[in-house]
Design a protein around this motif. Structure first.
Motif, PDB file in Angstrom:
ATOM      1  N   SER A 155       0.129 -11.510 -15.253  1.00 44.05           N
ATOM      2  CA  SER A 155      -0.217 -10.676 -14.102  1.00 44.05           C
ATOM      3  C   SER A 155      -0.373  -9.228 -14.521  1.00 44.05           C
ATOM      4  O   SER A 155      -1.216  -8.498 -13.982  1.00 44.05           O
ATOM      5  CB  SER A 155       0.868 -10.774 -13.021  1.00 44.05           C
ATOM      6  N   ALA A 156       0.457  -8.779 -15.466  1.00 42.75           N
ATOM      7  CA  ALA A 156       0.357  -7.394 -15.940  1.00 42.75           C
ATOM      8  C   ALA A 156      -1.017  -7.164 -16.563  1.00 42.75           C
ATOM      9  O   ALA A 156      -1.705  -6.194 -16.236  1.00 42.75           O
ATOM     10  CB  ALA A 156       1.460  -7.096 -16.952  1.00 42.75           C
ATOM     11  N   PHE A 157      -1.428  -8.068 -17.452  1.00 43.69           N
ATOM     12  CA  PHE A 157      -2.732  -7.904 -18.104  1.00 43.69           C
ATOM     13  C   PHE A 157      -3.869  -7.999 -17.082  1.00 43.69           C
ATOM     14  O   PHE A 157      -4.833  -7.235 -17.136  1.00 43.69           O
ATOM     15  CB  PHE A 157      -2.919  -8.949 -19.211  1.00 43.69           C
ATOM     16  N   SER A 177      -7.637  -2.641 -12.939  1.00 41.43           N
ATOM     17  CA  SER A 177      -7.509  -1.200 -12.675  1.00 41.43           C
ATOM     18  C   SER A 177      -8.509  -0.371 -13.466  1.00 41.43           C
ATOM     19  O   SER A 177      -8.791   0.764 -13.113  1.00 41.43           O
ATOM     20  CB  SER A 177      -6.094  -0.726 -12.993  1.00 41.43           C
ATOM     21  N   ALA A 178      -9.017  -0.903 -14.567  1.00 42.29           N
ATOM     22  CA  ALA A 178      -9.913  -0.095 -15.408  1.00 42.29           C
ATOM     23  C   ALA A 178     -11.017  -0.967 -15.987  1.00 42.29           C
ATOM     24  O   ALA A 178     -10.735  -1.970 -16.620  1.00 42.29           O
ATOM     25  CB  ALA A 178      -9.131   0.549 -16.544  1.00 42.29           C
ATOM     26  N   GLU A 179     -12.247  -0.579 -15.740  1.00 35.75           N
ATOM     27  CA  GLU A 179     -13.363  -1.364 -16.281  1.00 35.75           C
ATOM     28  C   GLU A 179     -13.520  -1.124 -17.773  1.00 35.75           C
ATOM     29  O   GLU A 179     -13.811  -2.028 -18.537  1.00 35.75           O
ATOM     30  CB  GLU A 179     -14.665  -0.982 -15.585  1.00 35.75           C
ATOM     31  N   ALA A 224      -7.549 -12.394 -20.844  1.00 39.16           N
ATOM     32  CA  ALA A 224      -6.361 -12.592 -21.680  1.00 39.16           C
ATOM     33  C   ALA A 224      -5.145 -12.867 -20.793  1.00 39.16           C
ATOM     34  O   ALA A 224      -4.312 -13.727 -21.110  1.00 39.16           O
ATOM     35  CB  ALA A 224      -6.117 -11.359 -22.552  1.00 39.16           C
ATOM     36  N   GLY A 225      -5.063 -12.164 -19.665  1.00 39.75           N
ATOM     37  CA  GLY A 225      -3.954 -12.379 -18.737  1.00 39.75           C
ATOM     38  C   GLY A 225      -3.944 -13.805 -18.214  1.00 39.75           C
ATOM     39  O   GLY A 225      -2.893 -14.461 -18.161  1.00 39.75           O
ATOM     40  N   ILE A 280       2.660  -2.395 -14.826  1.00 42.47           N
ATOM     41  CA  ILE A 280       4.062  -2.342 -14.403  1.00 42.47           C
ATOM     42  C   ILE A 280       4.209  -2.734 -12.934  1.00 42.47           C
ATOM     43  O   ILE A 280       5.099  -3.494 -12.560  1.00 42.47           O
ATOM     44  CB  ILE A 280       4.629  -0.923 -14.658  1.00 42.47           C
ATOM     45  N   GLU A 281       3.296  -2.231 -12.090  1.00 41.56           N
ATOM     46  CA  GLU A 281       3.351  -2.585 -10.666  1.00 41.56           C
ATOM     47  C   GLU A 281       3.217  -4.093 -10.478  1.00 41.56           C
ATOM     48  O   GLU A 281       3.881  -4.685  -9.619  1.00 41.56           O
ATOM     49  CB  GLU A 281       2.264  -1.845  -9.880  1.00 41.56           C
ATOM     50  N   ALA A 282       2.351  -4.714 -11.281  1.00 41.03           N
ATOM     51  CA  ALA A 282       2.159  -6.163 -11.177  1.00 41.03           C
ATOM     52  C   ALA A 282       3.422  -6.913 -11.584  1.00 41.03           C
ATOM     53  O   ALA A 282       3.787  -7.916 -10.962  1.00 41.03           O
ATOM     54  CB  ALA A 282       0.974  -6.600 -12.045  1.00 41.03           C
TER      55      ALA A 282
END
Lengths: 201, 129
Positions: free
Chosen positions: A85-87, A93-95, A67-68, A112-114
């Motif tokens: 980039s956030a998506f 980060s999570a499977e 989706a990102g 948020i970091e992205a």
């Protein structure tokens, strides 16, 4: 709720929220940006909606990544790479679908970091981060869904007196003061849609 | 394949991008490969990551590619496009912090002389109206 149901709901509900508020986003963006935020977001999330079935059948993390990438390729403004980039970072980060408050917070934090790194920005610059970071803090502090919604809305309102130092609005300098940031508003719309998805039984 | 640094112009408007590229070609000739792209994926004002990637590939040079952008989204989308082209190519691509038309002319002039990517970027960024 299974992952496929959640993914499909998120796509529908985020798409609906963006569609319903596209003109509002564009009006906010006309005041301090280049006036295309509503159209851009609508185009991006429409493209994601078009992939709903395929995305719902993917593992949660993969669906977020895909989706990102679709947002990156379709939005057409700076919000494409920022939300995209956030998506993508959340997907990395999570499977699997987050199963706890802590996991949900870590997922949002990765997003948020992205945004910080893609936008070379941080809180206080009158951007989407000024909505997302307060929402993360409310989740970490144990807020329920209603309180998360309130945190998002209050954060959007709090961008009004801020001076924009990033993006197109930064050109306006002090004239950016007194307007809500369109990116903070669209972030809050997505937060509301996620809350909707989690509230539906 | 060119032996000079190539130039890519990215604007929210395809007409601005094309017009800027035309100006550069007229001023520095065809020695330097120039690509332009503008407009979102529906042809409206905006920028398109896939189109930026294609533009960079179309003028790819082992000496590198200098990218000139207009406003915020053009820069963010160009950064995204460069990242998606992979780390090997990304090392050879720079976005110049310069006005799009003047920067493109200055960059192309420097590139035409055979300068390396860093020199091309410097020249574009040193431009003051």
């Amino acid at each position: 709720m299974t992952s496929d149901v959640l993914i499909a709901r998120l796509i529908d509900l985020i798409g609906d929220r963006i569609e319903a508020h596209a003109s509002e986003l564009t009006e906010l963006d006309q005041a301090i940006g280049d006036g295309d935020h509503g159209d851009n977001m609508r185009r991006g999330f429409k493209a994601v909606s078009g992939e709903k079935e395929a995305l719902a059948n993917m593992p949660f993390g993969e669906a977020l990544k895909k989706a990102g990438m679709t947002l990156v390729m379709n939005v057409g403004g700076a919000s494409g790479p920022l939300y995209g980039s956030a998506f993508m970072a959340m997907g990395k980060s999570a499977e699997a679908m987050p199963g706890s408050r802590v996991e949900a917070a870590r997922l949002l934090e990765a997003g948020i970091e992205a945004v910080k790194s893609r936008g070379k920005s941080d809180v206080g610059a009158k951007t989407m981060l000024d909505a997302l970071v307060p929402v993360l803090k409310s989740i970490e502090a144990g807020a329920d869904i209603a309180a998360v919604r309130k945190a998002a809305d209050a954060a959007v309102e709090a961008t009004k007196p801020m001076l924009a130092t990033k993006g197109r609005a930064a050109f306006l300098g002090e004239r950016s003061i007194g307007h809500i940031d369109p990116g903070a508003r669209s972030s809050a719309l997505i937060v509301h849609a996620v809350c909707d998805a989690l509230e539906e039984k | 394949m060119t032996d000079k640094v190539s130039i890519v112009i990215v604007s929210h408007s395809s007409e601005v991008a094309k017009g800027a590229a035309d100006m550069v070609r007229q001023m520095v000739g065809d020695d330097v490969a120039i690509a332009s792209c503008g407009g979102n994926s529906e042809g409206g004002l905006g920028t398109d990551v896939a189109a930026i990637m294609q533009a960079i590939d179309a003028v790819w040079s082992p000496k590198g590619v200098a990218v000139l952008v207009d406003l915020g989204g053009a820069e963010t989308n160009s950064e995204m496009a460069i990242e998606l082209l992979g780390p090997d190519k990304a090392k050879q691509i720079v976005i110049c912090n310069a006005p799009v038309v003047e920067g493109a002319v200055m960059a192309a002039t420097e590139a035409a002389g055979g300068s390396d990517l860093e020199a091309v970027r410097q020249t574009a960024e040193d431009f003051k109206a």
